[in-house]
Scaffold this motif. Structure first.
Motif, mmCIF file in Angstrom:
data_model
loop_
_atom_site.group_PDB
_atom_site.id
_atom_site.type_symbol
_atom_site.label_atom_id
_atom_site.label_comp_id
_atom_site.label_asym_id
_atom_site.label_seq_id
_atom_site.Cartn_x
_atom_site.Cartn_y
_atom_site.Cartn_z
ATOM 1 N N ASP A 1 0.780 5.578 -0.103
ATOM 2 C CA ASP A 1 -0.080 6.768 0.014
ATOM 3 C C ASP A 1 0.690 8.077 -0.146
ATOM 4 O OD1 ASP A 1 1.352 6.872 2.340
ATOM 5 O OD2 ASP A 1 -0.358 7.202 3.664
ATOM 6 N N PHE B 1 -2.798 -1.240 -10.186
ATOM 7 C CA PHE B 1 -3.033 -0.473 -8.962
ATOM 8 C C PHE B 1 -4.513 -0.550 -8.601
ATOM 9 C CE2 PHE B 1 0.687 1.587 -10.853
ATOM 10 C CZ PHE B 1 1.557 1.613 -9.764
ATOM 11 N N ASN C 1 0.845 -1.190 0.000
ATOM 12 C CA ASN C 1 0.000 0.000 0.000
ATOM 13 C C ASN C 1 0.884 1.245 0.000
ATOM 14 O OD1 ASN C 1 -2.054 -1.796 0.183
ATOM 15 N ND2 ASN C 1 -2.656 -1.270 2.279
ATOM 16 N N TYR D 1 -3.010 3.881 -2.980
ATOM 17 C CA TYR D 1 -3.064 2.834 -4.001
ATOM 18 C C TYR D 1 -2.400 1.570 -3.479
ATOM 19 C CZ TYR D 1 -4.479 6.291 -7.445
ATOM 20 O OH TYR D 1 -5.170 7.251 -8.129
ATOM 21 N N PRO E 1 -7.313 1.439 -6.052
ATOM 22 C CA PRO E 1 -7.546 2.535 -5.095
ATOM 23 C C PRO E 1 -8.002 1.971 -3.740
ATOM 24 C CG PRO E 1 -8.628 2.961 -7.191
ATOM 25 C CD PRO E 1 -8.196 1.530 -7.217
#
Length: 425
Positions: A291, A315, A289, A327, A317
């Protein structure tokens, strides 16, 4: 299901040795000559003969160049004499070679009258060469202009190897290791240590094990290393195997170790049933993950991962703690690419941890094919369903290319493809 090839590289590997060994295995000579006759390059002819090496009968594949294209690749005095006043300097490759970029070579391959599978193999070999040369010279792949590896004989060697592999229906290639010599060798850029930089980078990227010998000389050429890296699917021989057929290809250089490449068509003594094979078909999924990376950085890491051998990258969201949008990067790859791909993820993103899952998968048998439409041809992937029915999927880049060439829209080409499929049902 295709055949399994074992390459025994005790004396190294080169392009001409590979082609000769495959011809000795039974690749169709007439089909090869027709394929090479369709190449849009000049200045060569091929000669296929039998020679003796260390008392052994072997096949010899010789790309005979005219005066304007001669590169002295098989001239031992030029390669290892290192005499700057030698008469060869007057007709040095630097003065006569056409320097081709990667895209120009890809166009030569694309225009050749060979199968799509052979084109894919040949293109992959040259991309590996381009990547190695770009690293060696500190330029981008698009700026690489090939000298030795882009010369006429190497184009012929690469295409010939790809055509022979396709003709023999080789789908698995086992190369446990390569043997390399030492010392120095003369090339386009001067006198270089063995292995030359391009070979070193190919071995680094492909992770093919190498054994260094006491031989003073270049046993592994850049073209040979690139072929090995492009076609190798495994480094491990079955515990028990049957040898179906053997081929012996001769090299041109004369070292204390005879330049011979032995190729064997093999099969396991106790083949595993197809269903069991399907159950053991394993794949890895890498997840993390992210960000705090820009969209540009994420786009770049996707390109790097695909170039490094990932089967798929996407990817998703997601929302992380404290409701931050982010992502999830998901990478699908084979087990032997895990470490390389994880290293790229750590280098190119801000993540500090990667989840790794080993997964079983079931795949459909597939093959490349072409479909003729009124606008022209498109490449498709044919998959065979469990009930025996065949399903075709058009290749996106092929549809785009045909749309651009014909003046039709993308949707018109796709609709014509669907109608074509319906007419065949």
């Amino acid at each position: 299901m295709g055949k399994t090839l074992y390459l025994e590289c005790q004396s190294g590997i080169s392009g001409d040795m590979t082609v000769a060994a495959l011809l000795d295995l039974g690749a169709d000579r007439e089909a090869l000559e027709k394929a090479l006759g369709s190449l849009s390059v000049q200045g060569f002819e091929i000669q296929i003969s039998r020679v003796k090496k260390a008392g052994l009968d072997a096949c010899d594949f010789f790309v005979k160049l005219d005066h304007d294209h001669e590169n002295h690749d098989h001239d031992m005095e030029y390669l290892h004499g290192h005499t700057h006043s030698h008469t060869h300097d007057a007709k040095s490759p630097a003065h006569s070679h056409e320097h081709r970029g990667l895209m120009e070579i890809m166009e030569v391959i694309d225009r050749a009258q060979i199968s799509d599978r052979a084109k894919t193999t040949a293109s992959r070999i040259f991309r590996i060469l381009a990547k190695a040369e770009s690293k060696a010279h500190g330029v981008s792949m698009s700026e690489v202009h090939f000298h030795e590896v882009g010369a006429v004989d190497s184009i012929v060697d690469v295409v010939a190897a790809a055509v022979c592999l396709d003709n023999l229906d080789i789908t698995e290639v086992i190369i446990p290791f390569l043997c390399e010599g030492g010392g120095t060798v003369r090339c386009q850029h001067g006198i270089l240590p063995v292995p030359v930089p391009a070979v070193v980078h190919i071995l680094e990227d492909s992770r093919i094990p190498v054994k260094f010998t006491q031989v003073e000389g270049e046993l592994v050429t850049p073209t040979g290393a690139a072929i090995a890296a492009a076609i190798r699917t495994s480094s491990h021989l079955p515990e028990k195997l049957r040898i179906i057929k053997t081929g012996l290809g001769a090299g041109k250089r004369s070292y204390e170790r005879p330049s011979l490449l032995r190729a064997m068509l093999i099969e396991e003594e106790n083949p595993v049933p197809e269903e069991a094979n399907r159950e053991k078909d394993m794949i890895y999924k890498l997840e993390t993950n992210i960000d705090d990376c820009t969209g540009e950085a994420l786009g770049y890491v996707m390109e790097r991962l695909m170039d490094a051998g990932a089967r798929d990258v996407h990817f998703v969201p997601v929302y992380m703690k404290k409701h931050r949008p982010a992502y999830e990067l998901v990478v699908i790859c084979d087990g032997d690419r895990v470490k390389d791909l994880e290293r790229i993820i750590f280098q190119e993103t801000t993540t500090i941890g990667i989840r790794r899952v080993k997964m079983e998968r079931t795949t459909l048998p597939r093959e490349a094919a072409t479909v003729v439409l009124k606008e022209g041809e498109i490449k498709v992937k044919k998959c065979i369903l469990p009930d025996g029915k065949v399903r075709c999927y058009p290749e996106y880049t092929s549809v785009v290319k045909l749309a651009q060439e014909s003046g039709a829209s993308f949707q018109e080409v796709m609709n014509e493809f669907k109608e074509n499929m319906l007419r065949k049902e």
